[in-house]
Design a protein around this motif. Structure first.
Motif, PDB file in Angstrom:
ATOM      1  N   GLU A   1     -50.067   1.484  37.194  1.00 47.02           N
ATOM      2  CA  GLU A   1     -51.035   0.862  36.287  1.00 47.02           C
ATOM      3  C   GLU A   1     -51.250  -0.623  36.572  1.00 47.02           C
ATOM      4  O   GLU A   1     -52.263  -1.184  36.160  1.00 47.02           O
ATOM      5  CB  GLU A   1     -50.568   1.041  34.842  1.00 47.02           C
ATOM      6  N   ASN A   2     -50.326  -1.233  37.270  1.00 48.01           N
ATOM      7  CA  ASN A   2     -50.477  -2.660  37.585  1.00 48.01           C
ATOM      8  C   ASN A   2     -50.854  -2.874  39.050  1.00 48.01           C
ATOM      9  O   ASN A   2     -50.656  -3.957  39.599  1.00 48.01           O
ATOM     10  CB  ASN A   2     -49.196  -3.421  37.254  1.00 48.01           C
ATOM     11  N   SER A   3     -51.401  -1.834  39.687  1.00 50.67           N
ATOM     12  CA  SER A   3     -51.833  -1.966  41.079  1.00 50.67           C
ATOM     13  C   SER A   3     -53.210  -1.351  41.264  1.00 50.67           C
ATOM     14  O   SER A   3     -53.646  -0.509  40.472  1.00 50.67           O
ATOM     15  CB  SER A   3     -50.831  -1.299  42.029  1.00 50.67           C
ATOM     16  N   MET A   4     -53.879  -1.762  42.326  1.00 44.29           N
ATOM     17  CA  MET A   4     -55.187  -1.203  42.654  1.00 44.29           C
ATOM     18  C   MET A   4     -55.022   0.136  43.356  1.00 44.29           C
ATOM     19  O   MET A   4     -53.950   0.445  43.902  1.00 44.29           O
ATOM     20  CB  MET A   4     -55.955  -2.177  43.552  1.00 44.29           C
ATOM     21  N   VAL A   5     -56.081   0.915  43.341  1.00 46.61           N
ATOM     22  CA  VAL A   5     -56.104   2.154  44.115  1.00 46.61           C
ATOM     23  C   VAL A   5     -55.897   1.813  45.591  1.00 46.61           C
ATOM     24  O   VAL A   5     -56.526   0.894  46.127  1.00 46.61           O
ATOM     25  CB  VAL A   5     -57.449   2.885  43.905  1.00 46.61           C
ATOM     26  N   ASP A   6     -54.991   2.535  46.251  1.00 51.31           N
ATOM     27  CA  ASP A   6     -54.631   2.285  47.645  1.00 51.31           C
ATOM     28  C   ASP A   6     -55.613   3.037  48.553  1.00 51.31           C
ATOM     29  O   ASP A   6     -55.607   4.268  48.594  1.00 51.31           O
ATOM     30  CB  ASP A   6     -53.194   2.756  47.886  1.00 51.31           C
TER      31      ASP A   6
ATOM     32  N   SER B   1     -57.719  -0.430  30.594  1.00 54.88           N
ATOM     33  CA  SER B   1     -56.417  -0.287  29.939  1.00 54.88           C
ATOM     34  C   SER B   1     -55.471  -1.385  30.401  1.00 54.88           C
ATOM     35  O   SER B   1     -54.547  -1.766  29.684  1.00 54.88           O
ATOM     36  CB  SER B   1     -55.814   1.090  30.223  1.00 54.88           C
ATOM     37  N   SER B   2     -55.714  -1.937  31.600  1.00 52.21           N
ATOM     38  CA  SER B   2     -54.864  -3.009  32.128  1.00 52.21           C
ATOM     39  C   SER B   2     -55.653  -4.243  32.540  1.00 52.21           C
ATOM     40  O   SER B   2     -55.177  -5.372  32.400  1.00 52.21           O
ATOM     41  CB  SER B   2     -54.084  -2.494  33.345  1.00 52.21           C
ATOM     42  N   GLY B   3     -56.860  -4.031  33.076  1.00 47.37           N
ATOM     43  CA  GLY B   3     -57.671  -5.129  33.604  1.00 47.37           C
ATOM     44  C   GLY B   3     -57.813  -5.086  35.111  1.00 47.37           C
ATOM     45  O   GLY B   3     -58.477  -5.939  35.704  1.00 47.37           O
ATOM     46  N   VAL B   4     -57.228  -4.085  35.774  1.00 50.39           N
ATOM     47  CA  VAL B   4     -57.300  -3.965  37.225  1.00 50.39           C
ATOM     48  C   VAL B   4     -58.735  -3.720  37.679  1.00 50.39           C
ATOM     49  O   VAL B   4     -59.452  -2.909  37.092  1.00 50.39           O
ATOM     50  CB  VAL B   4     -56.397  -2.813  37.722  1.00 50.39           C
TER      51      VAL B   4
ATOM     52  N   GLU C   1     -48.585 -12.232  31.491  1.00 56.54           N
ATOM     53  CA  GLU C   1     -49.584 -11.205  31.793  1.00 56.54           C
ATOM     54  C   GLU C   1     -48.923  -9.960  32.369  1.00 56.54           C
ATOM     55  O   GLU C   1     -47.917 -10.042  33.076  1.00 56.54           O
ATOM     56  CB  GLU C   1     -50.615 -11.747  32.780  1.00 56.54           C
ATOM     57  N   PHE C   2     -49.532  -8.823  32.086  1.00 54.76           N
ATOM     58  CA  PHE C   2     -49.033  -7.561  32.632  1.00 54.76           C
ATOM     59  C   PHE C   2     -49.302  -7.476  34.128  1.00 54.76           C
ATOM     60  O   PHE C   2     -48.478  -6.959  34.890  1.00 54.76           O
ATOM     61  CB  PHE C   2     -49.704  -6.389  31.904  1.00 54.76           C
ATOM     62  N   LEU C   3     -50.451  -7.981  34.568  1.00 47.48           N
ATOM     63  CA  LEU C   3     -50.811  -7.942  35.982  1.00 47.48           C
ATOM     64  C   LEU C   3     -50.342  -9.191  36.700  1.00 47.48           C
ATOM     65  O   LEU C   3     -50.238 -10.270  36.109  1.00 47.48           O
ATOM     66  CB  LEU C   3     -52.327  -7.801  36.137  1.00 47.48           C
ATOM     67  N   GLY C   4     -50.098  -9.033  38.000  1.00 46.15           N
ATOM     68  CA  GLY C   4     -49.681 -10.164  38.819  1.00 46.15           C
ATOM     69  C   GLY C   4     -50.846 -11.048  39.216  1.00 46.15           C
ATOM     70  O   GLY C   4     -52.017 -10.713  38.987  1.00 46.15           O
ATOM     71  N   PRO C   5     -50.543 -12.193  39.844  1.00 43.49           N
ATOM     72  CA  PRO C   5     -51.587 -13.170  40.197  1.00 43.49           C
ATOM     73  C   PRO C   5     -52.566 -12.687  41.254  1.00 43.49           C
ATOM     74  O   PRO C   5     -53.617 -13.305  41.453  1.00 43.49           O
ATOM     75  CB  PRO C   5     -50.775 -14.376  40.699  1.00 43.49           C
ATOM     76  N   GLU C   6     -52.249 -11.584  41.934  1.00 39.03           N
ATOM     77  CA  GLU C   6     -53.174 -11.070  42.947  1.00 39.03           C
ATOM     78  C   GLU C   6     -54.408 -10.432  42.327  1.00 39.03           C
ATOM     79  O   GLU C   6     -55.421 -10.221  43.004  1.00 39.03           O
ATOM     80  CB  GLU C   6     -52.459 -10.050  43.841  1.00 39.03           C
ATOM     81  N   HIS C   7     -54.343 -10.149  41.037  1.00 44.21           N
ATOM     82  CA  HIS C   7     -55.485  -9.540  40.342  1.00 44.21           C
ATOM     83  C   HIS C   7     -56.402 -10.636  39.799  1.00 44.21           C
ATOM     84  O   HIS C   7     -55.951 -11.539  39.083  1.00 44.21           O
ATOM     85  CB  HIS C   7     -55.002  -8.649  39.209  1.00 44.21           C
TER      86      HIS C   7
ATOM     87  N   ILE D   1     -62.525  -9.448  33.002  1.00 40.60           N
ATOM     88  CA  ILE D   1     -63.101  -8.656  31.924  1.00 40.60           C
ATOM     89  C   ILE D   1     -62.154  -8.590  30.730  1.00 40.60           C
ATOM     90  O   ILE D   1     -62.534  -8.815  29.582  1.00 40.60           O
ATOM     91  CB  ILE D   1     -63.431  -7.232  32.420  1.00 40.60           C
ATOM     92  N   ILE D   2     -60.911  -8.265  30.991  1.00 41.24           N
ATOM     93  CA  ILE D   2     -59.906  -8.125  29.937  1.00 41.24           C
ATOM     94  C   ILE D   2     -58.530  -8.419  30.525  1.00 41.24           C
ATOM     95  O   ILE D   2     -58.289  -8.180  31.712  1.00 41.24           O
ATOM     96  CB  ILE D   2     -59.948  -6.709  29.323  1.00 41.24           C
ATOM     97  N   THR D   3     -57.638  -8.967  29.698  1.00 43.52           N
ATOM     98  CA  THR D   3     -56.289  -9.322  30.145  1.00 43.52           C
ATOM     99  C   THR D   3     -55.268  -8.675  29.233  1.00 43.52           C
ATOM    100  O   THR D   3     -55.377  -8.759  28.012  1.00 43.52           O
ATOM    101  CB  THR D   3     -56.094 -10.848  30.143  1.00 43.52           C
ATOM    102  N   SER D   4     -54.265  -8.039  29.842  1.00 36.95           N
ATOM    103  CA  SER D   4     -53.162  -7.441  29.080  1.00 36.95           C
ATOM    104  C   SER D   4     -51.982  -8.402  29.072  1.00 36.95           C
ATOM    105  O   SER D   4     -51.604  -8.944  30.124  1.00 36.95           O
ATOM    106  CB  SER D   4     -52.734  -6.112  29.708  1.00 36.95           C
ATOM    107  N   TYR D   5     -51.399  -8.608  27.889  1.00 33.86           N
ATOM    108  CA  TYR D   5     -50.228  -9.484  27.737  1.00 33.86           C
ATOM    109  C   TYR D   5     -49.045  -8.684  27.208  1.00 33.86           C
ATOM    110  O   TYR D   5     -49.189  -7.866  26.297  1.00 33.86           O
ATOM    111  CB  TYR D   5     -50.544 -10.641  26.781  1.00 33.86           C
ATOM    112  N   LYS D   6     -47.888  -8.951  27.798  1.00 33.53           N
ATOM    113  CA  LYS D   6     -46.670  -8.277  27.352  1.00 33.53           C
ATOM    114  C   LYS D   6     -46.234  -8.810  25.993  1.00 33.53           C
ATOM    115  O   LYS D   6     -46.439  -9.989  25.681  1.00 33.53           O
ATOM    116  CB  LYS D   6     -45.551  -8.494  28.370  1.00 33.53           C
TER     117      LYS D   6
END
Length: 412
Positions: A152-157, A182-185, A329-335, A339-344
């Motif tokens: 959920e915290n990564s892009m489609v490979d 759901s995550s912002g990816v 943030e739930f996502l790392g700096p590479e994202h 649009i939307i940001t998830s926070y822990k």
């Protein structure tokens, strides 16, 4: 007849009028209380939808038009043309097909229309709730599918996609969500599309751009997209009521007779609009009038570039402010999504999301609960009729609420 007798004869009508007034007043008050905070101001929706929209967009809906009215038929034609223009493609090759209902109606319509039974088979690339929803749709419709999950915290490979297509060339559709809210990816839809068409040239490529279309650029030609869907109450900032598919016309014409649904048959909807200019069933007239105004305001802001710049600035202010308050943030700096940001959730014994949400809501600020499965999060949207000053206000209120809840700042 005496005055007294006349008055008595009027009593039933007076009671009726009082009741009508009482009911109307109650409805008005209920409606008003739903829209306004305890401070008497409209609530700001920091969500992925429904979104805050401008007053002028809402006012544009305050007209009645018949579905067969010449003006309304012209309105539908205008909006279909504008959507294709916003997509950056030619009306010689693409068409826009509006669908009554929320964005999920358009998603399901694509699966109904583009996948013939029993020969159709879908590969769904998911890294969140909305990809999983595609799988649920296929399961419900009895469509053969493979749900390929990614973190959920990564892009489609893209390399994984290539491997799957090499191993199993039987897929007739590949589907992916552009912005997984759901995550912002933000998923690499252009690279995925190129890979799909490289290995399966006749495979339908379907992109759910629900929360990104109009603010996050997609080169549909480069991405080789056949079907793209979105909703009016997202980055184009219309009021909820209908969604739409932007479709490669040549591909759509091959879909006649595929759909197992009458209402969600995109081919039949397209055919009716082309022949008569009218919806097959009652259209959302007020929403479409409002959307005309929303498109006007979108163009005045500078189209995709102008709207993206505002959303990016909203995101920058939010990101810097929340970092100062200690939120992670739930996502790392590479994202790089905006649009939307998830926070822990902060690691503080006094933090309770329901209380946190309610206190912000009382101040007229609405955020969203999290939707990722492997972490406790909440989400803050940066799209809609929101501006940098709104995010300065939000950050100040988050700080106030944390103090009210005895949450130590910066949070850990």
């Amino acid at each position: 007849m005496s005055v007294v007798q006349s008055c008595f004869r009027r009593i039933p009508y007076l009671v009726r009028d009082i009741d009508v007034f009482r009911i109307s007043s109650f409805r008005l008050l209920s409606s008003t209380s739903a829209k306004f905070s305890s401070h008497g101001q409209e609530k700001k929706l920091f969500t992925p939808g429904p979104l805050s929209v401008s007053l002028t967009v809402r006012q544009a809906a305050l007209r009645d038009l018949g579905s067969r009215d010449v003006e309304f038929i012209s309105t539908v034609k205008f909006l279909r043309s504008k959507l294709v223009q916003i997509a950056g493609v030619s009306e010689d090759d693409f068409t826009a097909v509006p669908v009554q209902g929320s964005g999920t109606f358009a998603v399901e319509a694509v699966f109904h229309t583009a996948l013939p039974k029993p020969k159709g088979k879908a590969l769904i690339l998911e890294n969140g709730a909305y990809g999983k929803r595609m799988g649920k749709i296929c399961e419900t419709l009895g469509i053969p599918f493979r749900l390929e999950g990614f973190a959920e915290n990564s892009m489609v490979d893209v390399n994984k996609v290539e491997q799957i297509l090499r191993e199993d060339p039987s897929f007739t559709m590949v589907a992916v969500v552009h912005c997984e809210t759901s995550s912002g990816v933000i998923n690499p839809v252009e690279e995925v599309g190129q890979m799909v068409k490289k290995h399966l040239p006749n495979c339908v490529y379907f992109v759910d751009a629900m929360s990104s279309f109009g603010a996050v650029p997609i080169d549909l030609e480069r991405a080789k997209v056949d079907f793209l869907v979105s909703s009016v109450n997202k980055c184009l900032q219309g009021i909820p009521g209908f969604s739409y598919a932007i479709v490669k016309t040549e591909q759509l014409l091959q879909c006649k007779g595929n759909s197992g649904s009458l209402c969600l048959d995109l081919y039949d909807q397209y055919d009716g609009l082309e022949k008569t200019g009218q919806f097959r069933f009652t259209p959302p007239t007020h929403c479409m009038l409002a959307f005309c105004q929303a498109i006007k305001e979108f163009e005045e802001e500078g189209d995709i570039v102008g709207r993206a710049n505002r959303y990016k600035e909203n995101r920058r202010i939010l990101q810097e402010g929340m970092k100062k308050l200690g939120f992670e943030e739930f996502l790392g700096p590479e994202h790089k999504g905006y649009i939307i940001t998830s926070y822990k959730f902060p690691n503080d014994p006094n933090f309770d999301f329901k209380t946190f949400y309610s206190k912000l809501n009382e101040k007229g600020l609405v955020i969203y609960p999290g939707k990722v499965l492997n972490a406790d999060c909440f989400r803050i949207g940066t799209i809609g009729q929101l501006f940098p000053e709104d995010f300065h206000t939000l950050l100040s209120c988050i700080k106030e609420v944390c103090k009210e809840m005895n949450i130590k700042l910066p949070v850990s």
